[in-house]
Design a protein around this motif. Structure first.
Motif, PDB file in Angstrom:
ATOM      1  N   VAL A 263       0.902  -1.136   0.000  1.00  0.00           N
ATOM      2  CA  VAL A 263       0.000   0.000   0.000  1.00  0.00           C
ATOM      3  C   VAL A 263       0.945   1.189   0.000  1.00  0.00           C
ATOM      4  O   VAL A 263       1.572   1.499   1.007  1.00  0.00           O
ATOM      5  N   PHE A 264       1.133   1.825  -1.179  1.00  0.00           N
ATOM      6  CA  PHE A 264       2.156   2.854  -1.340  1.00  0.00           C
ATOM      7  C   PHE A 264       1.954   3.992  -0.359  1.00  0.00           C
ATOM      8  O   PHE A 264       0.832   4.408  -0.085  1.00  0.00           O
TER       9      PHE A 264
ATOM     10  N   PRO B 278      -7.325  -0.035  -4.709  1.00  0.00           N
ATOM     11  CA  PRO B 278      -6.875   1.357  -4.572  1.00  0.00           C
ATOM     12  C   PRO B 278      -7.273   1.995  -3.233  1.00  0.00           C
ATOM     13  O   PRO B 278      -6.558   2.853  -2.731  1.00  0.00           O
ATOM     14  N   ASP B 279      -8.392   1.566  -2.650  1.00  0.00           N
ATOM     15  CA  ASP B 279      -8.803   2.132  -1.364  1.00  0.00           C
ATOM     16  C   ASP B 279      -8.173   1.406  -0.173  1.00  0.00           C
ATOM     17  O   ASP B 279      -8.442   1.728   0.978  1.00  0.00           O
TER      18      ASP B 279
ATOM     19  N   ILE C  84      -9.400  -6.812   4.107  1.00  0.00           N
ATOM     20  CA  ILE C  84      -8.095  -6.666   4.746  1.00  0.00           C
ATOM     21  C   ILE C  84      -8.220  -6.524   6.258  1.00  0.00           C
ATOM     22  O   ILE C  84      -7.431  -7.096   7.014  1.00  0.00           O
ATOM     23  N   GLU C  85      -9.215  -5.810   6.714  1.00  0.00           N
ATOM     24  CA  GLU C  85      -9.348  -5.573   8.155  1.00  0.00           C
ATOM     25  C   GLU C  85      -9.685  -6.844   8.930  1.00  0.00           C
ATOM     26  O   GLU C  85      -9.104  -7.113   9.978  1.00  0.00           O
ATOM     27  N   THR C  86     -10.602  -7.651   8.414  1.00  0.00           N
ATOM     28  CA  THR C  86     -11.045  -8.841   9.148  1.00  0.00           C
ATOM     29  C   THR C  86     -10.310 -10.110   8.735  1.00  0.00           C
ATOM     30  O   THR C  86     -10.308 -11.091   9.474  1.00  0.00           O
TER      31      THR C  86
END
Length: 167
Positions: free
Chosen positions: A88-89, A132-133, A151-153
């Protein structure tokens, strides 16, 4: 084309005057850095303008400052070689996929292991992309499936089988 016709012998010296002297241009010194991995590097991605993340056959993920040549941090957790890395840049988060059939999320400033684990493929994970988000992750595997992850869970939101020999 025959063997003799495929090799063209081109000498540029015959087009120069007899008194031509080639000037030596100052050679730029190429700085050599110590290796970041003990084995081959399998994937590289940019984390920031100064930092890159690499994965290797030595089962590690390394954050490397390419300007100074310094290894900032080494992450271990995979059981087999790392096949892909994605970042994640301009953040502290990055991902690694492995032949151990898993994907792991890492945080640059976290000391204890991966911050998220994404198991679920039956064979080596060969593809990895972050939305992208930065909320979802897409993985592809030699088991002919693609998975979309939260990604969070760490939950698999969708799994699709692709009727091809390789994803």
């Amino acid at each position: 084309m025959g063997k003799l016709q495929s090799k063209i012998n081109c000498s540029t010296s015959k087009y120069r005057p007899d008194d031509y002297v080639e000037e030596d241009s100052p050679a730029q010194a190429i700085q050599q850095y110590s290796p970041a991995h003990t084995g081959a590097v399998t994937s590289v991605a940019a984390l920031t303008s100064d930092l890159c993340v690499s994965g290797g056959k030595d089962k590690t993920v390394v954050v490397y400052n390419w300007r100074s040549g310094a290894v900032l941090k080494r992450f271990m957790g995979h059981q087999r070689e790392v096949t892909k890395v994605a970042c994640v840049f301009d953040s502290n988060s990055f991902f690694s996929a492995s032949r151990d059939k898993t994907v792991m999320m890492w945080e640059l400033h976290r000391n204890s292991g991966p911050s998220q684990h994404f198991p679920g493929h039956d064979l080596v994970v060969t593809g990895l992309a972050v939305s992208p988000d930065s909320l979802q992750l897409c993985t592809g595997s030699r088991d002919n499936t693609m998975c979309k992850w939260d990604i969070e869970t760490g939950e698999c939101l969708r799994r699709a089988a692709i009727s091809r020999n390789l994803v």
